[in-house]
Design an enzyme around this catalytic site. Structure first.
Site, PDB file in Angstrom:
ATOM      1  N   GLY A 194       0.835  -1.211   0.000  1.00  0.00           N
ATOM      2  CA  GLY A 194       0.000   0.000   0.000  1.00  0.00           C
ATOM      3  C   GLY A 194       0.856   1.242   0.000  1.00  0.00           C
ATOM      4  CB  ALA A 195       4.380   1.675  -1.071  1.00  0.00           C
TER       5      ALA A 195
ATOM      6  CE1 TYR B 113      -9.756  -0.104   7.833  1.00  0.00           C
ATOM      7  CE2 TYR B 113     -10.458   0.783   9.944  1.00  0.00           C
ATOM      8  CZ  TYR B 113      -9.514   0.687   8.944  1.00  0.00           C
ATOM      9  OH  TYR B 113      -8.330   1.376   9.064  1.00  0.00           O
TER      10      TYR B 113
ATOM     11  CG  ASP C  47      -5.496  -7.884  -4.761  1.00  0.00           C
ATOM     12  OD1 ASP C  47      -5.368  -7.940  -3.520  1.00  0.00           O
ATOM     13  OD2 ASP C  47      -6.605  -7.867  -5.329  1.00  0.00           O
ATOM     14  CB  VAL C  48      -1.770  -7.507  -0.142  1.00  0.00           C
ATOM     15  CG1 VAL C  48      -0.649  -6.509  -0.353  1.00  0.00           C
ATOM     16  CG2 VAL C  48      -3.051  -6.825   0.308  1.00  0.00           C
TER      17      VAL C  48
ATOM     18  CG  ASN D 149       0.303   1.091   4.799  1.00  0.00           C
ATOM     19  OD1 ASN D 149      -0.136   1.771   5.740  1.00  0.00           O
ATOM     20  ND2 ASN D 149       0.116   1.451   3.532  1.00  0.00           N
TER      21      ASN D 149
ATOM     22  CB  SER E 214      -7.220   0.744  12.686  1.00  0.00           C
ATOM     23  OG  SER E 214      -8.116   1.802  12.978  1.00  0.00           O
TER      24      SER E 214
ATOM     25  CE  LYS F  10      -6.842  -1.779   9.113  1.00  0.00           C
ATOM     26  NZ  LYS F  10      -5.514  -1.876   8.491  1.00  0.00           N
TER      27      LYS F  10
ATOM     28  CB  ALA G 168     -14.369  -7.850  11.873  1.00  0.00           C
TER      29      ALA G 168
HETATM   30  P1  NAP Z   1      -4.939   5.043   1.456  1.00  0.00           P
HETATM   31  O1  NAP Z   1      -4.403   6.411   1.264  1.00  0.00           O
HETATM   32  O2  NAP Z   1      -6.209   4.637   0.797  1.00  0.00           O
HETATM   33  O3  NAP Z   1      -3.772   4.010   1.051  1.00  0.00           O
HETATM   34  C1  NAP Z   1      -3.981   2.635   0.989  1.00  0.00           C
HETATM   35  C2  NAP Z   1      -3.143   2.094  -0.145  1.00  0.00           C
HETATM   36  O4  NAP Z   1      -3.320   0.655  -0.178  1.00  0.00           O
HETATM   37  C3  NAP Z   1      -3.616   2.633  -1.496  1.00  0.00           C
HETATM   38  O5  NAP Z   1      -2.516   2.934  -2.329  1.00  0.00           O
HETATM   39  C4  NAP Z   1      -4.413   1.471  -2.052  1.00  0.00           C
HETATM   40  O6  NAP Z   1      -4.505   1.460  -3.460  1.00  0.00           O
HETATM   41  C5  NAP Z   1      -3.604   0.294  -1.527  1.00  0.00           C
HETATM   42  N1  NAP Z   1      -4.354  -0.954  -1.606  1.00  0.00           N
HETATM   43  C6  NAP Z   1      -5.677  -1.135  -1.385  1.00  0.00           C
HETATM   44  N2  NAP Z   1      -6.009  -2.409  -1.583  1.00  0.00           N
HETATM   45  C7  NAP Z   1      -4.866  -3.056  -1.935  1.00  0.00           C
HETATM   46  C8  NAP Z   1      -4.563  -4.391  -2.275  1.00  0.00           C
HETATM   47  N3  NAP Z   1      -5.524  -5.344  -2.317  1.00  0.00           N
HETATM   48  N4  NAP Z   1      -3.295  -4.723  -2.570  1.00  0.00           N
HETATM   49  C9  NAP Z   1      -2.327  -3.776  -2.562  1.00  0.00           C
HETATM   50  N5  NAP Z   1      -2.545  -2.499  -2.260  1.00  0.00           N
HETATM   51  C10 NAP Z   1      -3.813  -2.132  -1.947  1.00  0.00           C
HETATM   52  O7  NAP Z   1      -5.165   4.744   3.002  1.00  0.00           O
HETATM   53  P2  NAP Z   1      -4.307   5.106   4.315  1.00  0.00           P
HETATM   54  O8  NAP Z   1      -5.193   5.909   5.172  1.00  0.00           O
HETATM   55  O9  NAP Z   1      -2.947   5.576   3.980  1.00  0.00           O
HETATM   56  O10 NAP Z   1      -4.242   3.657   4.989  1.00  0.00           O
HETATM   57  C11 NAP Z   1      -3.053   2.921   5.153  1.00  0.00           C
HETATM   58  C12 NAP Z   1      -3.265   1.916   6.268  1.00  0.00           C
HETATM   59  O11 NAP Z   1      -3.504   2.633   7.488  1.00  0.00           O
HETATM   60  C13 NAP Z   1      -4.477   1.014   6.063  1.00  0.00           C
HETATM   61  O12 NAP Z   1      -4.178  -0.296   6.504  1.00  0.00           O
HETATM   62  C14 NAP Z   1      -5.540   1.647   6.944  1.00  0.00           C
HETATM   63  O13 NAP Z   1      -6.513   0.724   7.349  1.00  0.00           O
HETATM   64  C15 NAP Z   1      -4.677   2.118   8.100  1.00  0.00           C
HETATM   65  N6  NAP Z   1      -5.298   3.173   8.921  1.00  0.00           N
HETATM   66  C16 NAP Z   1      -5.571   4.404   8.396  1.00  0.00           C
HETATM   67  C17 NAP Z   1      -6.143   5.361   9.216  1.00  0.00           C
HETATM   68  C18 NAP Z   1      -6.443   6.754   8.732  1.00  0.00           C
HETATM   69  O14 NAP Z   1      -6.934   7.556   9.532  1.00  0.00           O
HETATM   70  N7  NAP Z   1      -6.176   7.100   7.488  1.00  0.00           N
HETATM   71  C19 NAP Z   1      -6.448   5.066  10.559  1.00  0.00           C
HETATM   72  C20 NAP Z   1      -6.180   3.798  11.036  1.00  0.00           C
HETATM   73  C21 NAP Z   1      -5.585   2.853  10.216  1.00  0.00           C
HETATM   74  P3  NAP Z   1      -5.822   2.121  -4.136  1.00  0.00           P
HETATM   75  O15 NAP Z   1      -5.866   3.545  -3.699  1.00  0.00           O
HETATM   76  O16 NAP Z   1      -5.601   1.946  -5.606  1.00  0.00           O
HETATM   77  O17 NAP Z   1      -6.984   1.317  -3.606  1.00  0.00           O
END
Ligand code: NAP
Length: 264
Positions: A13-14, A155, A63-64, A90, A142, A159, A157
């Site tokens: 998810g970089a 979500y 796709d992970v 991530n 999370s 996490k 469940a």
């Molecule tokens: P984000 O900006 O949407 O980034 C997530 C990345 O993961 C995106 O590049 C996405 O690609 C990619 N991705 C999604 N499905 C994938 C798959 N099947 N295989 C490979 N890559 C995939 O979200 P973020 O907020 O940075 O979230 C990063 C992590 O932090 C997640 O695990 C999220 O649950 C966790 N988190 C975030 C928050 C928050 O407040 N933002 C809070 C708690 C936890 P696409 O955009 O193309 O789908």
């Protein structure tokens, strides 16, 4: 700064948000990077930026939640760099709505990406780490993995599951001197949160006139003692510490970076 020179890190998810900040931070600490994302162009763009800084990197469009994609990523990493020292699970996605309104797809998507993806990547990478008797795995869970929240049931469940898997892996891999920890972000303004804010706007008339960012800020102020959101860099700070030698005796933990929103 932590010295990660000579180490190789995979970040899933970089291409966006938190993953992007973690990738840049680990690269600046000296690690060679494999930036994996379902959005291959975003991962490739990031790697070009990293190479412009004079650092080493490789992008991997995967796709992970698909085992053969994950195996291809690990094979590519080994062929290019010969070792894997760090894995940051991530990649993540969400779904919204009351549980009684969840479709099977709403339920399955976060479980597939967030939990199965963490399982598949950890399984494949741990096999490469074990013979070398070293490794660091960090799973991005999370605060929704510590405390149930309405409207994001699947979500949550997934996490909670990530934290359970983190503890199991820490116990199973400890004898190979591999540490496994979870980081639990609170409120970080990324495309994921923007989607959630749009859902709140559509479903709650009281929020209809607010911008997505205002929906987010209102939530942060209501539930966070420090009354400010977290940044992707806040999350990257903890990840950088957990993968460093300084954290060699920390494993099986799930640590919040959330301004005090959840205290467990
Ligand atoms: P984000 O900006 O949407 O980034 C997530 C990345 O993961 C995106 O590049 C996405 O690609 C990619 N991705 C999604 N499905 C994938 C798959 N099947 N295989 C490979 N890559 C995939 O979200 P973020 O907020 O940075 O979230 C990063 C992590 O932090 C997640 O695990 C999220 O649950 C966790 N988190 C975030 C928050 C928050 O407040 N933002 C809070 C708690 C936890 P696409 O955009 O193309 O789908």
């Amino acid at each position: 700064m932590y010295n990660l020179n000579g180490q190789v890190a995979i970040v899933t998810g970089a291409g966006s948000g938190i993953g992007r900040a973690i990738t840049i931070r680990l690269s600046l600490e000296g690690a060679a990077i494999v930036a994996a994302d379902v959005d291959g162009m975003a991962a490739e763009k990031l790697i070009r930026e990293i190479k412009d800084l004079g650092r080493r990197g490789l992008s991997s469009e995967i796709d992970v939640s698909i085992a053969k994609d994950v195996e291809r990523m690990v094979k590519g990493t080994m062929e290019n760099f010969g070792q894997i020292d760090i894995l940051v699970n991530n990649a993540g996605t969400g779904s919204t709505g009351l549980i009684i309104d969840h479709s099977e797809e709403d339920w399955e998507k976060p479980l597939q990406v967030n939990l199965k993806g963490t399982f598949l990547c950890s399984r494949a990478v741990a096999k490469e780490m074990m013979p070398r008797k070293r490794g660091r795995i960090v799973n991005i869970s999370s605060i929704a993995g510590k405390s149930g929240e309405e409207f994001i049931g699947a979500y949550c469940a997934s996490k909670f599951g990530v934290i359970g898997l983190t503890q199991v892996l820490a116990k199973e891999l400890g004898r190979h001197l591999i540490t496994v920890n979870a980081v639990c972000p609170g409120y970080v303004w990324t495309p994921m949160w923007e989607n959630l804010a749009l859902w709140f706007k559509e479903n709650f008339p009281s929020m209809a006139e607010l911008s997505p960012r205002e929906v987010f800020e209102r939530r942060v102020k209501a539930v966070t003692p420090l009354r400010r959101p977290q940044t992707p860099e806040d999350i990257a700070n903890l990840v950088a510490f957990l993968v460093s030698d300084e954290a060699r005796n920390i494993t099986g933990q799930a640590i919040n970076v959330d301004g005090g929103a959840v205290m467990q």
